[in-house]
Design a protein around this motif. Sequence first.
Motif, mmCIF file in Angstrom:
data_model
loop_
_atom_site.group_PDB
_atom_site.id
_atom_site.type_symbol
_atom_site.label_atom_id
_atom_site.label_comp_id
_atom_site.label_asym_id
_atom_site.label_seq_id
_atom_site.Cartn_x
_atom_site.Cartn_y
_atom_site.Cartn_z
ATOM 1 N N THR A 54 0.870 -1.171 0.000
ATOM 2 C CA THR A 54 0.000 0.000 0.000
ATOM 3 C C THR A 54 0.912 1.228 0.000
ATOM 4 O O THR A 54 2.107 1.108 0.290
ATOM 5 N N GLY A 229 -5.078 5.945 -3.393
ATOM 6 C CA GLY A 229 -4.034 4.980 -3.704
ATOM 7 C C GLY A 229 -4.269 3.605 -3.123
ATOM 8 O O GLY A 229 -3.673 2.615 -3.570
ATOM 9 N N VAL A 231 -7.311 2.224 -3.134
ATOM 10 C CA VAL A 231 -8.480 1.666 -3.805
ATOM 11 C C VAL A 231 -8.109 0.456 -4.650
ATOM 12 O O VAL A 231 -8.820 -0.563 -4.649
ATOM 13 N N GLY A 232 -6.995 0.555 -5.393
ATOM 14 C CA GLY A 232 -6.560 -0.573 -6.199
ATOM 15 C C GLY A 232 -6.172 -1.777 -5.361
ATOM 16 O O GLY A 232 -6.728 -2.871 -5.532
ATOM 17 N N LYS A 235 -9.101 -3.375 -3.714
ATOM 18 C CA LYS A 235 -10.085 -3.872 -4.685
ATOM 19 C C LYS A 235 -11.482 -3.279 -4.484
ATOM 20 O O LYS A 235 -12.497 -3.915 -4.761
ATOM 21 N N ASP A 293 -1.595 5.986 -6.856
ATOM 22 C CA ASP A 293 -2.740 6.664 -7.455
ATOM 23 C C ASP A 293 -2.905 6.240 -8.912
ATOM 24 O O ASP A 293 -4.034 6.017 -9.380
ATOM 25 N N GLN A 295 -1.911 3.411 -10.271
ATOM 26 C CA GLN A 295 -2.383 2.025 -10.304
ATOM 27 C C GLN A 295 -3.873 1.944 -9.983
ATOM 28 O O GLN A 295 -4.630 1.201 -10.628
ATOM 29 N N SER A 296 -4.293 2.721 -8.968
ATOM 30 C CA SER A 296 -5.709 2.715 -8.613
ATOM 31 C C SER A 296 -6.551 3.312 -9.730
ATOM 32 O O SER A 296 -7.680 2.860 -9.978
ATOM 33 N N CYS A 297 -6.023 4.322 -10.400
ATOM 34 C CA CYS A 297 -6.739 4.923 -11.524
ATOM 35 C C CYS A 297 -7.002 3.880 -12.602
ATOM 36 O O CYS A 297 -8.116 3.782 -13.138
ATOM 37 N N ALA A 299 -7.159 0.630 -12.175
ATOM 38 C CA ALA A 299 -8.115 -0.348 -11.647
ATOM 39 C C ALA A 299 -9.537 0.183 -11.715
ATOM 40 O O ALA A 299 -10.479 -0.550 -12.061
ATOM 41 N N VAL A 300 -9.701 1.464 -11.380
ATOM 42 C CA VAL A 300 -11.033 2.078 -11.423
ATOM 43 C C VAL A 300 -11.561 2.124 -12.851
ATOM 44 O O VAL A 300 -12.730 1.808 -13.125
ATOM 45 N N CYS A 366 -6.832 11.391 -11.676
ATOM 46 C CA CYS A 366 -7.464 10.345 -12.496
ATOM 47 C C CYS A 366 -8.624 10.923 -13.292
ATOM 48 O O CYS A 366 -8.802 10.619 -14.468
#
Length: 370
Positions: A54, A229, A231-232, A235, A293, A295-297, A299-300, A366
Amino acid sequence: MAPRTTNRRSARMAASACALALSATLAACGGGGDGAEAGGDRTLSFGYHTGEMTPIGQVWAWWMDEVESRTDGSITFDPYWDGTLVKGPDIVESLTDGRVDVSQVMPTLYTTTFPVTSVHELPFQSSNSPAVSAAMAELASDEDGAVAQEFEAKGLHPLAWAIGGSSALGTKDAIESVDDLDGVRIRGNDRSSKVMGAAGANIINMELADVYGSLDRGLIDGVYGVPFGFVGPLKYAEVVKNFTDTGMGVASANALTMSQELWDSLSDEQRDAIAEVNAEVPGKIAEFDAQFDAQSCEAVKEAGAELHVLDEAEVERLRDAGYDTVLAEWKEAAGSDADAVLADYQAAVAAAEGDYPDYETGVASCFASQ
């Protein structure tokens, strides 16, 4: 930059499994407890309540690597992630009784213990995570200041400050205005969550580990208090399809901490090396925030979730709904030092923001990339 891994320390974990037993056994396994030679070689246990992969987990993994390197190996660490050694609500007591040597204290879980320190929880101050990290380090460095004295009163010594980036409000339905919050069941446990409660949301305090399942089963409608960050890695895009930047800014600052007794037992050279690493933490926060951020972007976007950023008028409506009440509650808890601490904090943040002028929140960056 790929996420940092710690296979070297993972190998040591097998040799240090006894550290999961009683605190007396922990000391016997080479921790920083009684009997360690001042300034001598030692292995310190490190406990973190969530995962290594994380944004904040990576900051602390980097911190341990650097301390080991810059002390020429006279300090090494046995890391225990995901709450395997110490749980979030037990960290303060675990640091003082020797169950763990180094861990992250979260003032949000100890509101009566760190009322002054929780100035960082006040919403609408700043969304610039590295600047808040630097500002909190400045406040804590004043040994006569109220922040340092709160830690001293518990026998603790703060080392460095990890800031969770501005929380992404993750919800099943879109939140595009303050009116959309009415009746929405949101997991939250900080002062920003109280503002949303004042605006009509139903705020539910819940352990982070229970959030995914509760969202999946429909027990709650949304989650707040988690940086974008995360969120990815967590999940969340599988169970909520909307993420909103509410404009309330940073909601939590977490102090990497050891006991004052352990700090005093280190040599001058070891303390100097640690202080040198501590000073570089704000920059690493910016670096890892940007990495996670992004990576989470992805994933979203892959999950088909939508991103929203409240405009200035809606942010002001949200502020009007509950900020004054939250501020008054904090001032009452913080006592006579409140106004001075808030002024010092705001000045320190404003100064530090100039060092990180390009920092953007994860949701906003994002959103702009769509």
